[in-house]
Write an enzyme that holds these catalytic residues in place. Structure first.
Site, PDB file in Angstrom:
ATOM      1  N   GLU A  47      -1.786 -27.917  28.205  1.00  0.00           N
ATOM      2  CA  GLU A  47      -3.106 -28.484  27.884  1.00  0.00           C
ATOM      3  C   GLU A  47      -2.992 -29.735  27.028  1.00  0.00           C
ATOM      4  OE1 GLU A  47      -6.059 -25.899  26.251  1.00  0.00           O
ATOM      5  OE2 GLU A  47      -5.670 -24.334  27.716  1.00  0.00           O
ATOM      6  N   THR A  58       0.821  -1.205   0.000  1.00  0.00           N
ATOM      7  CA  THR A  58       0.000   0.000   0.000  1.00  0.00           C
ATOM      8  C   THR A  58       0.853   1.253   0.000  1.00  0.00           C
ATOM      9  OG1 THR A  58      -1.819  -1.108   1.078  1.00  0.00           O
ATOM     10  CG2 THR A  58      -1.726   1.259   1.375  1.00  0.00           C
ATOM     11  N   SER A  71       1.458  -7.436  -0.770  1.00  0.00           N
ATOM     12  CA  SER A  71       2.246  -8.423  -0.017  1.00  0.00           C
ATOM     13  C   SER A  71       1.487  -9.724   0.233  1.00  0.00           C
ATOM     14  CB  SER A  71       2.764  -7.832   1.290  1.00  0.00           C
ATOM     15  OG  SER A  71       1.760  -7.744   2.264  1.00  0.00           O
ATOM     16  N   THR A  91       1.805  -4.137   4.290  1.00  0.00           N
ATOM     17  CA  THR A  91       1.726  -4.427   5.728  1.00  0.00           C
ATOM     18  C   THR A  91       1.138  -5.805   6.032  1.00  0.00           C
ATOM     19  OG1 THR A  91      -0.455  -3.383   5.903  1.00  0.00           O
ATOM     20  CG2 THR A  91       1.474  -1.985   6.330  1.00  0.00           C
TER      21      THR A  91
END
Ligand code: SIN
Length: 377
Positions: free
Chosen positions: A333, A63, A109, A142
């Site tokens: 877990e 961008t 990207s 980004t």
């Protein structure tokens, strides 16, 4: 991939430099059985007093180089402006550093690839090995900037700054953030204090470390955070202030793999009602490793855990989490010891994938060795 052009913008400022080189012999591949994976980071002296630092801008698109669609409030196409356009939009940039610029690609990207990563890393290593620059700034979309930053952080062995920068608004938008971000990135790359900190991501006056940074908002200019550690530092005008100790970045780098791709590692995304089909798909398509973007502490449905345990027979399984912060704790877990899994610690699924790919390139596949690397890096 875009054509690469070299555009010397100003004369080179000379400075003595000692490049030890990117030490591929002592990298992770040197001894797949050694406890630590060792590769030295080259250390070069700073520019001569009074000389402007030489900074190379490598453009990849995003961008920051995007152009808004006429008449549309939100529509735009990433990767349209040239690197010269980006530099021309920042008055006075040439007073901060002696610049040269190259276009490596001009893409959104979302299309970033392993081939471009490897091209980028080879180019950066070459620039540093030739002592052709004192720091590198990479303009990047980004959406995957944190992945490229993490990849470079693991394969570029230098103490010179490598700074990635993007923008949330296209180059011709009202209040475009790209010019200010680019100025900040060059300022950081030119700062002596930025040395020895690995790859950095600079947006919105904030400096983040490659391991820690992640994108958290689809459109806000304040989108990047380092959720587990906080940012590396801040940049305001000409002032660069680091708040973290650079010692944490002094760790071994991987030798750059040959070729144009990395071993296949797939990410499977856990959700309520998940079936094991994604795991089977990864296995059927030849994945050498699987990263679970698990719920909570890297957990998933019983049927998926069973499928992962089966897949684990001849590939590596890493449990990461779809939660944006915190750690996946080994054996908390899920019984990793029994199932032969690896806990990703603080690495998100995308970065876990990259680290596992790099470990596979140097034949580190034993789950306990892989675990050491996830915990140590
Ligand atoms: C991209 O990642 O190329 C598009 C989004 C952006 O740069 O902000």
């Amino acid at each position: 991939m875009g054509r690469r052009t070299t555009i010397p913008l100003l004369g080179l400022a000379l400075c003595a430099s000692l490049i030890v080189g990117c030490d591929s012999d002592s990298g992770p591949g040197a001894s797949a059985t050694s406890k630590t994976v060792a590769a030295s980071t080259s250390v070069a002296p700073p520019p001569a007093p009074g000389a402007l630092p030489r900074i190379t801008i490598l453009a990849t698109g995003g961008t920051i180089a995007g152009k808004a669609t006429a008449g549309s409030g939100v529509g735009y196409t990433a990767g349209q402006a040239s690197v010269q356009d980006l530099i021309a939009a920042v008055p006075g940039l040439e007073k901060i550093a002696t610049l040269q610029a190259e276009s490596i690609a001009n893409i959104g990207s979302q299309d970033m690839s392993e081939e471009i990563w490897l091209t980028l890393a080879r180019r950066i290593n070459q620039l540093f090995a030739d002592n052709a620059t004192d720091g590198v700034v990479i303009t990047h979309g980004t959406d995957t900037i944190e992945e490229t930053a993490f990849f470079l952080d693991n394969v570029v062995a230098t103490d010179k700054p490598v700074v990635l920068v993007g923008a949330m608004r296209p180059a011709n938008a009202l209040s475009a953030d790209g010019p200010a971000n680019l100025r900040a990135a060059v300022t950081v790359a030119a700062a002596p204090a930025a040395r020895g900190r690995g790859a950095l991501v600079v947006l919105n006056e904030t400096i983040h470390g490659a391991r820690d940074v992640t994108k958290t908002h689809t459109s806000s200019i304040q989108t990047f955070v380092s959720p587990n550690t906080g940012p590396e530092g801040y940049v305001a005008g000409d002032s660069v202030r680091f708040v973290k100790n650079p010692l944490s970045h002094q760790r071994p780098r991987f030798p750059l793999p040959e070729g144009s791709s990395l071993p296949r590692v797939d990410i499977v995304y856990s959700h309520a009602g998940m079936r094991p089909d994604q795991v089977r798909d990864a296995v059927d398509h030849g994945a050498k490793g699987i990263v679970l973007a698990g719920v909570g502490d890297g957990n998933t449905a019983k049927a998926v855990l069973d499928a992962l345990a089966k897949a684990n027979d001849d590939r590596v399984v890493v449990r990461s989490t779809r939660v944006g912060a915190g750690e996946v704790v080994r054996n908390a877990e899920v019984n990793d010891d029994e199932l032969g899994f690896v806990a990703s610690a603080d690495l998100n699924p995308a970065k876990s994938r990259i680290l596992l790919q790099l470990l596979l390139t140097v034949n580190i596949t034993d789950p306990l060795r892989v675990q050491q690397e996830f915990t140590a890096r």
